[in-house]
Design a protein around this motif. Structure first.
Motif, PDB file in Angstrom:
ATOM      1  N   VAL A 156      -4.271   5.779  -5.189  1.00  0.00           N
ATOM      2  CA  VAL A 156      -5.498   5.371  -5.883  1.00  0.00           C
ATOM      3  C   VAL A 156      -5.441   3.888  -6.233  1.00  0.00           C
ATOM      4  CG1 VAL A 156      -6.883   5.671  -7.967  1.00  0.00           C
ATOM      5  CG2 VAL A 156      -5.987   7.678  -6.776  1.00  0.00           C
ATOM      6  N   LEU A 157      -4.291   3.400  -6.701  1.00  0.00           N
ATOM      7  CA  LEU A 157      -4.149   1.981  -7.013  1.00  0.00           C
ATOM      8  C   LEU A 157      -4.349   1.122  -5.772  1.00  0.00           C
ATOM      9  CD1 LEU A 157      -1.075   1.856  -9.445  1.00  0.00           C
ATOM     10  CD2 LEU A 157      -3.448   1.261  -9.987  1.00  0.00           C
ATOM     11  N   ALA A 158      -3.749   1.543  -4.663  1.00  0.00           N
ATOM     12  CA  ALA A 158      -3.890   0.776  -3.423  1.00  0.00           C
ATOM     13  C   ALA A 158      -5.348   0.706  -2.989  1.00  0.00           C
ATOM     14  CB  ALA A 158      -3.031   1.407  -2.323  1.00  0.00           C
ATOM     15  N   VAL A 159      -6.040   1.827  -3.060  1.00  0.00           N
ATOM     16  CA  VAL A 159      -7.449   1.866  -2.669  1.00  0.00           C
ATOM     17  C   VAL A 159      -8.300   1.046  -3.637  1.00  0.00           C
ATOM     18  CG1 VAL A 159      -9.454   3.359  -2.365  1.00  0.00           C
ATOM     19  CG2 VAL A 159      -7.222   4.099  -1.532  1.00  0.00           C
ATOM     20  N   GLY A 160      -8.067   1.219  -4.928  1.00  0.00           N
ATOM     21  CA  GLY A 160      -8.864   0.506  -5.919  1.00  0.00           C
ATOM     22  C   GLY A 160      -8.718  -0.996  -5.835  1.00  0.00           C
ATOM     23  N   LEU A 161      -7.490  -1.478  -5.619  1.00  0.00           N
ATOM     24  CA  LEU A 161      -7.243  -2.912  -5.580  1.00  0.00           C
ATOM     25  C   LEU A 161      -7.763  -3.564  -4.309  1.00  0.00           C
ATOM     26  CD1 LEU A 161      -3.616  -3.005  -7.055  1.00  0.00           C
ATOM     27  CD2 LEU A 161      -5.691  -3.880  -8.144  1.00  0.00           C
ATOM     28  N   THR A 162      -7.791  -2.807  -3.215  1.00  0.00           N
ATOM     29  CA  THR A 162      -8.203  -3.394  -1.940  1.00  0.00           C
ATOM     30  C   THR A 162      -9.650  -3.114  -1.573  1.00  0.00           C
ATOM     31  OG1 THR A 162      -7.333  -1.432  -0.790  1.00  0.00           O
ATOM     32  CG2 THR A 162      -5.866  -3.342  -0.984  1.00  0.00           C
TER      33      THR A 162
END
Length: 251
Positions: free
Chosen positions: A25-31
């Motif tokens: 989720v962090l990877a998706v949210g940040l990118t």
């Protein structure tokens, strides 16, 4: 004693699954942007709540002995798998799981996908967040419901999972990056031991066995399994060092 171990097992098992979901989720949210990632996360949580509400009460209709036999067997299957992988990682025969690498891979995959903003929603980000939270959440729900139903203390299992959720979310907000500082292999080692311990205890009870001392047998089983793990890791490390030594001689 049973209650304390129940909370600990639910907490550790839930933490491992939540860390893996949060990393994606962090990877998706940040990118890709937080809006679609958070909507996907929220949708997955709603689906999980419905699944637990629909199927959770069905477990209460199964006789306790039968339930413990089934759940104990399933926990042994899951626990031994986690335990085996943790032993192999600790001994060097299997690479340690790297949340930073997972984060980088998911971030790169997200960047390569074209933005799809129909209806104001990035469907790639939504789907990836939804899928990761749903799959990892199903494992958490399985652990919580089966642990609680078998022990007759669903409230304690929920308490352990809720504590894990708070800790993991707080860490995610504070670090705002993959939780690489979490000793995941140590967590999985502990979870594998706990799942195997509870699985052994409940499966034997479900089959009609009576443990000496009742619930007091749980920490004894855990200590025995921990000692077996220590012996296995030490033996496999010597084997790994021997293999490396033979390769150096051949070179």
């Amino acid at each position: 004693m049973n209650g304390a171990f129940l909370i600990l097992a639910a907490f550790l098992a839930s933490s491992v699954e939540m860390v893996e979901a949060l990393t994606i989720v962090l990877a998706v949210g940040l990118t890709r942007g937080w809006r679609s990632a958070l909507i996907g996360t929220g949708a997955a949580l709603v689906v999980l709540a419905l699944i637990v509400a629909l199927f959770g009460p069905l477990l209460a209709r199964i006789p306790l002995g039968t339930l413990r036999l089934i759940v104990g067997g399933l926990l042994l299957i899951f626990g031994i798998q986690w335990w085996r992988k943790a032993v192999l990682r600790s001994s060097g025969f299997k690479a340690l799981h790297d949340e930073d690498a997972t984060f980088a891979e998911e971030s790169e995959a997200a960047r390569r996908q074209g933005q799809d903003l129909r209806a104001g929603l990035d469907w790639y980000a939504f789907t990836l967040a939804f899928k990761s939270v749903l799959l990892e959440g199903l494992e958490v729900a399985f652990i919580v419901v089966t642990f609680g139903a078998s022990a007759g203390r669903l409230d304690l299992a929920i308490l352990g999972a809720a504590a894990a959720l708070i800790v993991v979310l707080a860490a995610g907000v504070l670090l705002h990056r993959p939780l690489s500082q979490v000793p995941e292999n140590t967590l999985k080692f502990a979870v594998g031991l706990l799942l195997s311990t509870f699985g052994t205890f409940w499966a034997a009870e479900g089959a009609g066995a009576i443990w000496p001392g009742g619930d007091a047998a749980i920490p004894v089983i855990l200590v025995v399994y921990a000692l077996v793990s220590w012996v296995l890791v030490a033996a496999l490390r010597r084997e790994k060092q021997g293999q490396l030594g033979r390769k150096e001689v051949q070179v």
